[in-house]
Design a protein around this motif. Structure first.
Motif, PDB file in Angstrom:
ATOM      1  N   THR A  99      -2.088  -5.643  -1.146  1.00  0.00           N
ATOM      2  CA  THR A  99      -2.428  -5.393   0.261  1.00  0.00           C
ATOM      3  C   THR A  99      -3.761  -6.046   0.620  1.00  0.00           C
ATOM      4  O   THR A  99      -3.887  -6.725   1.638  1.00  0.00           O
ATOM      5  CB  THR A  99      -2.491  -3.881   0.523  1.00  0.00           C
ATOM      6  OG1 THR A  99      -1.162  -3.356   0.491  1.00  0.00           O
ATOM      7  CG2 THR A  99      -3.116  -3.585   1.881  1.00  0.00           C
ATOM      8  N   ALA A 100      -4.729  -5.847  -0.251  1.00  0.00           N
ATOM      9  CA  ALA A 100      -6.058  -6.398   0.028  1.00  0.00           C
ATOM     10  C   ALA A 100      -6.021  -7.918   0.123  1.00  0.00           C
ATOM     11  O   ALA A 100      -6.600  -8.521   1.024  1.00  0.00           O
ATOM     12  CB  ALA A 100      -7.037  -5.954  -1.059  1.00  0.00           C
TER      13      ALA A 100
ATOM     14  N   LEU B 108       0.840  -1.209   0.000  1.00  0.00           N
ATOM     15  CA  LEU B 108       0.000   0.000   0.000  1.00  0.00           C
ATOM     16  C   LEU B 108       0.867   1.247   0.000  1.00  0.00           C
ATOM     17  O   LEU B 108       0.630   2.196  -0.759  1.00  0.00           O
ATOM     18  CB  LEU B 108      -0.914  -0.016   1.223  1.00  0.00           C
ATOM     19  CG  LEU B 108      -1.887   1.158   1.337  1.00  0.00           C
ATOM     20  CD1 LEU B 108      -2.899   1.129   0.205  1.00  0.00           C
ATOM     21  CD2 LEU B 108      -2.603   1.123   2.679  1.00  0.00           C
ATOM     22  N   LEU B 109       1.888   1.202   0.832  1.00  0.00           N
ATOM     23  CA  LEU B 109       2.839   2.307   0.862  1.00  0.00           C
ATOM     24  C   LEU B 109       3.466   2.490  -0.518  1.00  0.00           C
ATOM     25  O   LEU B 109       3.588   3.621  -1.030  1.00  0.00           O
ATOM     26  CB  LEU B 109       3.917   2.010   1.910  1.00  0.00           C
ATOM     27  CG  LEU B 109       4.980   3.087   2.131  1.00  0.00           C
ATOM     28  CD1 LEU B 109       4.360   4.313   2.778  1.00  0.00           C
ATOM     29  CD2 LEU B 109       6.121   2.547   2.987  1.00  0.00           C
TER      30      LEU B 109
ATOM     31  N   GLY C 209      -4.395 -16.739  -9.987  1.00  0.00           N
ATOM     32  CA  GLY C 209      -3.398 -17.204  -9.042  1.00  0.00           C
ATOM     33  C   GLY C 209      -3.798 -17.010  -7.595  1.00  0.00           C
ATOM     34  O   GLY C 209      -3.608 -17.895  -6.769  1.00  0.00           O
ATOM     35  N   VAL C 210      -4.377 -15.867  -7.294  1.00  0.00           N
ATOM     36  CA  VAL C 210      -4.639 -15.562  -5.892  1.00  0.00           C
ATOM     37  C   VAL C 210      -6.110 -15.275  -5.604  1.00  0.00           C
ATOM     38  O   VAL C 210      -6.699 -15.846  -4.691  1.00  0.00           O
ATOM     39  CB  VAL C 210      -3.804 -14.338  -5.440  1.00  0.00           C
ATOM     40  CG1 VAL C 210      -4.005 -14.103  -3.957  1.00  0.00           C
ATOM     41  CG2 VAL C 210      -2.340 -14.548  -5.755  1.00  0.00           C
ATOM     42  N   LEU C 211      -6.708 -14.412  -6.419  1.00  0.00           N
ATOM     43  CA  LEU C 211      -8.036 -13.919  -6.086  1.00  0.00           C
ATOM     44  C   LEU C 211      -9.068 -15.031  -5.900  1.00  0.00           C
ATOM     45  O   LEU C 211      -9.880 -14.998  -4.980  1.00  0.00           O
ATOM     46  CB  LEU C 211      -8.513 -12.951  -7.171  1.00  0.00           C
ATOM     47  CG  LEU C 211      -9.155 -11.669  -6.670  1.00  0.00           C
ATOM     48  CD1 LEU C 211      -8.164 -10.873  -5.854  1.00  0.00           C
ATOM     49  CD2 LEU C 211      -9.649 -10.839  -7.835  1.00  0.00           C
TER      50      LEU C 211
ATOM     51  N   PHE D 297     -11.028  -6.215   3.747  1.00  0.00           N
ATOM     52  CA  PHE D 297     -10.019  -6.606   2.767  1.00  0.00           C
ATOM     53  C   PHE D 297     -10.646  -7.325   1.568  1.00  0.00           C
ATOM     54  O   PHE D 297     -10.285  -7.117   0.424  1.00  0.00           O
ATOM     55  CB  PHE D 297      -8.970  -7.517   3.412  1.00  0.00           C
ATOM     56  CG  PHE D 297      -7.969  -6.793   4.261  1.00  0.00           C
ATOM     57  CD1 PHE D 297      -7.226  -5.742   3.728  1.00  0.00           C
ATOM     58  CD2 PHE D 297      -7.756  -7.148   5.579  1.00  0.00           C
ATOM     59  CE1 PHE D 297      -6.286  -5.076   4.504  1.00  0.00           C
ATOM     60  CE2 PHE D 297      -6.820  -6.483   6.371  1.00  0.00           C
ATOM     61  CZ  PHE D 297      -6.095  -5.445   5.819  1.00  0.00           C
ATOM     62  N   PHE D 298     -11.597  -8.217   1.889  1.00  0.00           N
ATOM     63  CA  PHE D 298     -12.259  -9.015   0.860  1.00  0.00           C
ATOM     64  C   PHE D 298     -12.896  -8.103  -0.187  1.00  0.00           C
ATOM     65  O   PHE D 298     -12.746  -8.297  -1.392  1.00  0.00           O
ATOM     66  CB  PHE D 298     -13.315  -9.907   1.537  1.00  0.00           C
ATOM     67  CG  PHE D 298     -13.865 -11.001   0.659  1.00  0.00           C
ATOM     68  CD1 PHE D 298     -13.183 -12.192   0.522  1.00  0.00           C
ATOM     69  CD2 PHE D 298     -15.078 -10.847   0.004  1.00  0.00           C
ATOM     70  CE1 PHE D 298     -13.691 -13.211  -0.264  1.00  0.00           C
ATOM     71  CE2 PHE D 298     -15.590 -11.865  -0.783  1.00  0.00           C
ATOM     72  CZ  PHE D 298     -14.892 -13.047  -0.919  1.00  0.00           C
ATOM     73  N   GLU D 299     -13.591  -7.094   0.303  1.00  0.00           N
ATOM     74  CA  GLU D 299     -14.262  -6.167  -0.616  1.00  0.00           C
ATOM     75  C   GLU D 299     -13.254  -5.224  -1.271  1.00  0.00           C
ATOM     76  O   GLU D 299     -13.410  -4.853  -2.434  1.00  0.00           O
ATOM     77  CB  GLU D 299     -15.322  -5.354   0.131  1.00  0.00           C
ATOM     78  CG  GLU D 299     -16.457  -6.200   0.667  1.00  0.00           C
ATOM     79  CD  GLU D 299     -17.192  -6.938  -0.436  1.00  0.00           C
ATOM     80  OE1 GLU D 299     -17.878  -6.281  -1.224  1.00  0.00           O
ATOM     81  OE2 GLU D 299     -17.051  -8.171  -0.527  1.00  0.00           O
TER      82      GLU D 299
END
Lengths: 630, 519
Positions: free
Chosen positions: B123-124, B17-18, B248-250, B140-142
């Motif tokens: 980040t999410a 995020l940074l 891969g991730v979502l 985070f999910f949203e």
């Protein structure tokens, strides 16, 4: 020595890696020799292991070496471990020995191939996978090799992936078919493992062997039936044999190594390795016996009518595998391994001989265009003839003893019907073996152009032929009915096979001798002398011609019953059901809620407000619930 | 002796995020690219500290951080990682630098916001896997939805707006249900604490409704048949890096949510409705594979293969025994690696040829052999060839499923055949055969260069490492899974709980389940 058993895998793995990474900078000869040396080194290791094993007392000849725990979850655990016993080491010797010779031969055979690097990489990878298959101490480890050799087979059948011809269509499609048909068997293998683990709690051969007797018969029947299916895929038995004839699209050394001598015998190996399961399920064992012998018979009928030399050998391989499978199941596992070993030598010899012809004729392999080649290629001729004699079961050669051991074992088991089909098949075998020799090498040349260009090959190709020919003659002497040295050695793994009585043995030997000699006589009279009576005899079976031309319609039936309907269903799913029905419903819901275009605008302008509102709505609903419910 | 870093999880979560903020501030495309890649790489390296400091054999949450966030509703900022989430976090931090590197090479349009969105997404996603508080999880999910929505909608293909809106509305509508369910849980159990909720023993009715709401939300995300149709659209339209991260991730946020929340918070309902979910999972395996065989667009083919593969993952979870669940957790990682790599390979080809239609290729093995070699390994990993990663996951999942209900394992095994069918068909059309179009020949098509190999190679090495030494992973996954299976009786013996479930049927059992909840 057993501490160094890992070298057996390390050599071919190393060879493959060197060729993969350094191959582009090395010449064809050097790559070929690296690959060959890798396999020959593994052969040396296998021999050393054999010697160490032989030095042990008989009951101690079973060494397990665990390298690491492969996968472990709760009470499920499988090791990465090898089992060194007479059976596995015998297989390893054949794989690396015959494999090594075929590697050397390939240096000559593939001398004009620009992608030699890839070819030898695949070959070394195959040897590695095959060694994993035979050396693993459990079902899952064997399965690693089992699918690994399948991948190697796929890659090598489709090695000339841009080629197509009338015989095979696209070569790449032949490879794909082989992999997919094998995967059907593999799925059955997986299911067998699920049942085994769930009922035994282990996938290790030794544990399964100990506990098998405690399992309910239904469980055992399911396990063996599923294994049978797996075997019929890998070892090209009915109903899954259909991939093997097309596998001949691969380069000929590949046909010799993978599709004759080693990979296709993996199923036989698996049956012998799990012999105790089959002993406990005589019904399935009988079924397997029948499947094996009928596959042997029908494949032999097809071998007789083929005009492509390699296809003759391909159907012959299916047929011989049928003998092995039948013997393995019907109480003669030692004999099954015996014929497996003998067959590895003489069938590799025959394929390499056919390859020698192809190399000399620029790829012509149709026997209708050959003939008379014995003058041009005397060494190939003699060695090929030796191979054919061994295959045809001419007395004193290895094939004779091997087939005799199988048939005697089956007869001694009381399965006389299976035995008699086996005898008829033996006759057919003798006929097609010599038909192949005579049409190719004897008589007059049928295509002068081909004949003129033919020449004997270099030593690097002919040498392996002679070595294989030597063993095709002599390997049987290690296991004559009067001195069953090989079966004795194997019995530590396979269990003691019942000795066949002397009288029965003599009857079987006599019948086998008569049958093979008659086959030779018939082939000689028909294909060299052209005698009339042979044609009359053949005309009795003329009504079978359409069935034989269509390969007993099996491929067509599969196409009509399985392949096309499945493709049609998949097509309907992809074109109609998914976009129209499922997605249609989704879009319809979307349309009901908000007009699609408006949704786009709303979201683009203010996703967050919509979102906040929905959450707010949710909170309200829940609060209402609790107020009224509480 | 590993060095311990305070607030490790927060650092891993918010470093990207940074980075996203910095990327927006820093001038110059080149600087933005290096910064984004650097931040994602540093995040990956820092995340490796999780492995170095990992306490083997520990089932509970590690590296826990817990501070009050919104006291009146006892919402907490609580992060933690256990064997179930560990490798999903690492998968995220590994795939992200690869995806960003790919974007740096090939994306030229508005690279600043693009990279910022990617980092925001990271980040999410990490937050989802680390959150120990339901509200935090939901945030985070949203939050992961928004960057992906813009990535598809702004940088996607021709039909990007439709795909992006569909992606957003579909998954958002499903998670709106989850909000309701989260509040339901809160009012019933009095806490948002995910760990505490695992033993909450909620009343039967609450369980049933809560499970359905959660399961629906996660089913859409996963996606489970028949909620999958947003996925092919989203994949086909998404830019390559978006597809890598999406597949891969979502998608794992769906299966992870099912495992972390839906199963342990509502164990009885999960056991009762398990067969329904398993049926959908198996339909997904077979149906996804069959539809994949017929696809003409490679991306669409890989998208449908994901439906099939995630069907396996769901099946393993539903099996509710340690073998199936551990296998499914590993298979989430496997699918992320294999399918991520597949999308990466497809992307590399697309950047060269600007088409993904199988019919436009053929004979590529002649012109770009290194590419085709890599593609084959990736395809084999996806097809579950033993010795590679995918096999370990599929095998243990099916074994677990067999011990749950054999029929599901039988059908799933058929899926193994079909997987080889669609992958080899794609390979046949792409790599094998003759070169039919001049654009595909050696003169026009460049093979993979060093940078491209460097992107794929780590993934391929992991295929082999996981395939040969899966116990490195199982050793860390198993304790948490076994504790979970032990902690919720319904999971350890689904058949035994059937009897209880029979008493407390969905409509008539509220009084009895209320008793249960009272304990």
């Amino acid at each position: 020595m057993f501490d160094y058993a890992w070298l057996l895998f390390a050599f071919p793995a190393l060879g493959a890696l060197i060729i993969l990474f350094l191959g582009p900078w090395l010449s064809q000869k050097i790559v070929g020799w690296i690959a060959s040396l890798a396999v020959l080194s593994a052969f040396g290791v296998a021999l050393a292991l054999f010697a160490s094993l032989y030095a042990l007392p008989e009951e101690a000849r079973s060494i397990t070496i665990t390298y690491w725990e492969w996968m472990t979850i709760a009470n499920f655990s499988v090791p990465a471990a090898v089992l060194i016993d007479p059976l596995s080491i015998m297989m390893a010797i054949v794989v690396t020995g015959v494999g090594g010779l075929i590697h050397i031969y390939s240096i000559g055979y593939m001398d004009h191939e620009p992608r030699y690097q890839r070819f030898f990489f695949y070959l070394n990878f195959f040897i590695l996978a095959m060694l994993i298959l035979v050396m693993s101490n459990n079902f899952l480890g064997t399965f690693v090799g089992w699918e690994g050799v399948g991948l190697a087979s796929y890659l090598l059948i489709g090695f000339w992936f841009a080629k197509r011809d009338d015989q095979y269509g696209w070569y790449a499609d032949a490879g794909k078919k082989a992999f997919l048909v094998n995967r059907i068997g593999d799925a059955a293998y997986l299911l067998a493992m699920f049942i085994i683990w769930s009922s035994v709690g282990s996938l290790t051969y030794a544990v399964v062997e100990e506990t098998a007797a405690l399992l309910p018969t239904t469980t055992l029947v399911f396990i063996t039936l599923l294994l049978l299916f797996a075997v019929s895929g890998k070892s090209a038995q009915f109903p899954l044999y259909v991939w093997l004839p097309e596998a001949m699209a691969g380069p000929t050394p590949v046909s010799a190594l993978i599709h004759a001598a080693t990979m296709v015998t993996a199923g036989v190996y698996l049956i012998v390795r799990t012999g105790h399961l089959w002993d406990l399920t005589p019904i399935v064992a009988q079924t397997v016996g029948w499947i094996g012998i009928l596959t042997a018979f029908f494949a032999a009928t097809l071998a007789i009518v083929q005009v492509d030399l390699k296809k003759i050998l391909a159907y012959s391989t299916i047929s011989q595998l049928g003998y092995m499978v039948a013997a393995a199941a019907v109480g003669a596992p030692g004999s099954a391994i015996f014929i497996l070993v003998a067959h590895a030598f003489f069938k590799a010899l025959l394929f390499l001989g056919a390859g020698s012809v192809m190399h000399a004729t620029d790829g012509v392999i149709d026997v209708r265009r050959l003939g008379g080649l014995r003058h041009k290629m005397p060494q190939t001729y003699i060695t090929f003839l030796i191979g054919a004699m061994a295959l045809g079961g001419i007395p004193l050669l290895s094939g004779f003893w091997a087939k005799d051991a199988v048939l005697a074992g089956i007869a001694a088991d009381g399965a006389f019907l299976i035995y008699s089909v086996g005898v008829v098949t033996a006759l057919l075998t003798a006929i097609y073996s010599f038909r192949a020799v005579f049409l190719t090498f004897n008589g007059k040349p049928r295509d002068m152009h081909v004949y003129e260009h033919a020449h004997e090959n270099k030593l690097i190709m002919v040498g392996p032929l002679w070595i294989l020919a030597f063993f095709s003659i002599t390997i049987g002497w290690f296991n004559t009915p009067f001195a069953l040295a090989m079966e004795e050695f194997l019995s530590a793994s396979t269990g003691h096979q019942e000795h066949v009585g002397l009288f029965l043995e003599l009857v079987v030997v006599t019948i086998s001798t008569i049958v093979s000699l008659f086959g030779l006589l018939y082939a000689w009279a028909r294909y060299i002398r052209g005698e009339h009576w042979t044609l009359t005899l053949a005309s009795w079976f003329a009504w079978l011609q359409p069935a034989l031309d269509n390969k007993w319609y099996v491929d067509r039936v599969y196409d009509a019953v399985i392949v096309r309907p499945l493709a049609a269903v998949a097509g309907w799913f992809a074109r109609v059901f998914d976009p129209k029905v499922i997605d249609g419903a989704v879009n319809a819901v979307g349309d009901v809620t908000v007009d699609a275009g408006e949704a786009v605008r709303k979201l683009q302008n203010g996703a967050i407000p919509t979102y906040a509102f929905s959450i707010f709505l949710g909170v309200v609903v829940v609060l209402i619930y609790f107020i009224f419910a509480g | 002796m590993a060095l311990s870093i305070p607030y490790l999880l927060s650092i891993i979560t918010f470093l990207p995020l940074l980075g996203a903020l910095l990327v927006l501030v820093v001038p110059g495309d080149s600087a933005k690219k290096w910064l984004a890649f650097g931040v994602s790489l540093v995040t990956f390296v820092v995340s490796l500290a999780l492995l170095l400091n990992w306490q083997d054999g520990m089932a509970e949450m590690q590296f826990v951080e817990d501070v009050s966030w919104f006291a009146p509703l006892s919402i907490r900022y609580a992060l933690g990682v256990d064997g179930i989430s560990l490798f999903l976090v690492l998968l995220t931090t590994l795939l992200m630098p690869i995806a960003i590197y790919f974007s740096n090479l090939f994306v030229h349009d508005r690279i600043g916001p693009y990279l910022a969105l990617m980092l925001l997404l990271e980040t999410a996603m990490i937050g989802v896997f680390l959150a120990l508080d339901l509200v935090l999880f939901f945030v985070f999910f949203e939050a992961s939805l928004i960057p992906m929505y813009f990535l598809i909608g702004q940088w996607g293909g021709q039909n990007r707006v439709y795909a992006a809106v569909k992606f957003f509305v579909y998954t958002f509508a499903a998670s709106a249900l989850m909000v309701v369910a989260i509040l339901l849980v809160y009012f019933s159990a009095g806490t948002f604490d995910i760990v505490a909720l695992q033993g909450a023993q909620l009343p039967q009715t609450i369980q049933m409704w809560g499970f359905i709401a959660f399961a629906l939300a996660f089913a859409v995300k996963t996606p489970l048949f028949p909620f999958h149709t947003w996925l092919p659209d989203a994949h086909v339209q998404a830019p390559t890096a978006g597809s890598i991260i999406l597949a891969g991730v979502l998608l794992k946020m769906g299966t992870y949510g099912y495992l972390r929340l839906a199963m342990p918070i509502f164990p009885d309902a999960a056991a009762q409705l398990g067969p329904v979910v398993a049926t959908l999972a198996v339909i997904g395996i077979l149906y996804g594979a069959l539809v994949a065989v017929m696809q003409k667009d490679v991306k669409s083919l890989v998208a449908y293969s994901s439906v099939a593969h995630l069907g396996y993952v769901m099946l393993g979870l539903v099996a509710m025994n340690a073998v199936g669940i551990s296998g499914a957790v590993l298979q989430m990682v496997n699918h992320g690696l294999s399918t991520g790599a597949l999308f990466l390979m497809v992307g590399l080809l697309y950047e060269r040829r600007h088409t993904r239609m199988l019919d436009d290729f053929g004979g590529l093995w002649h012109s770009i052999p290194v590419y085709c070699g890599f593609f084959l390994v990736v395809a084999m990993s996806s097809a579950g060839l033993p010795g590679l990663n995918g096999f370990v996951g599929e095998f243990t999942i099916m074994l677990g499923a067999y011990n749950y209900m054999p029929i599901f394992a039988v059908l799933a095994a058929v899926g193994v055949i079909l997987a080889a069918w669609y992958l080899l068909t794609a390979y046949r059309k792409m790599a094998q055969g003759e070169i039919t179009k001049p654009e595909n020949d050696k003169a026009h098509l460049k093979d993979m260069n060093f940078k491209e190999v460097a992107m794929v190679l780590p993934l391929v090495l992991l295929f082999f490492f996981i395939g040969l030494f899966p116990n490195y992973f199982f050793d860390k996954i198993n304790p948490s899974v076994e504790a979970m299976v032990g902690a919720t009786p319904a999971i350890v013996a689904p058949h035994a709980s059937d009897a209880a479930a029979d008493d407390a049927t969905f409509t008539g059992g509220s009084s009895q389940s209320a008793d249960k909840g009272g304990h």
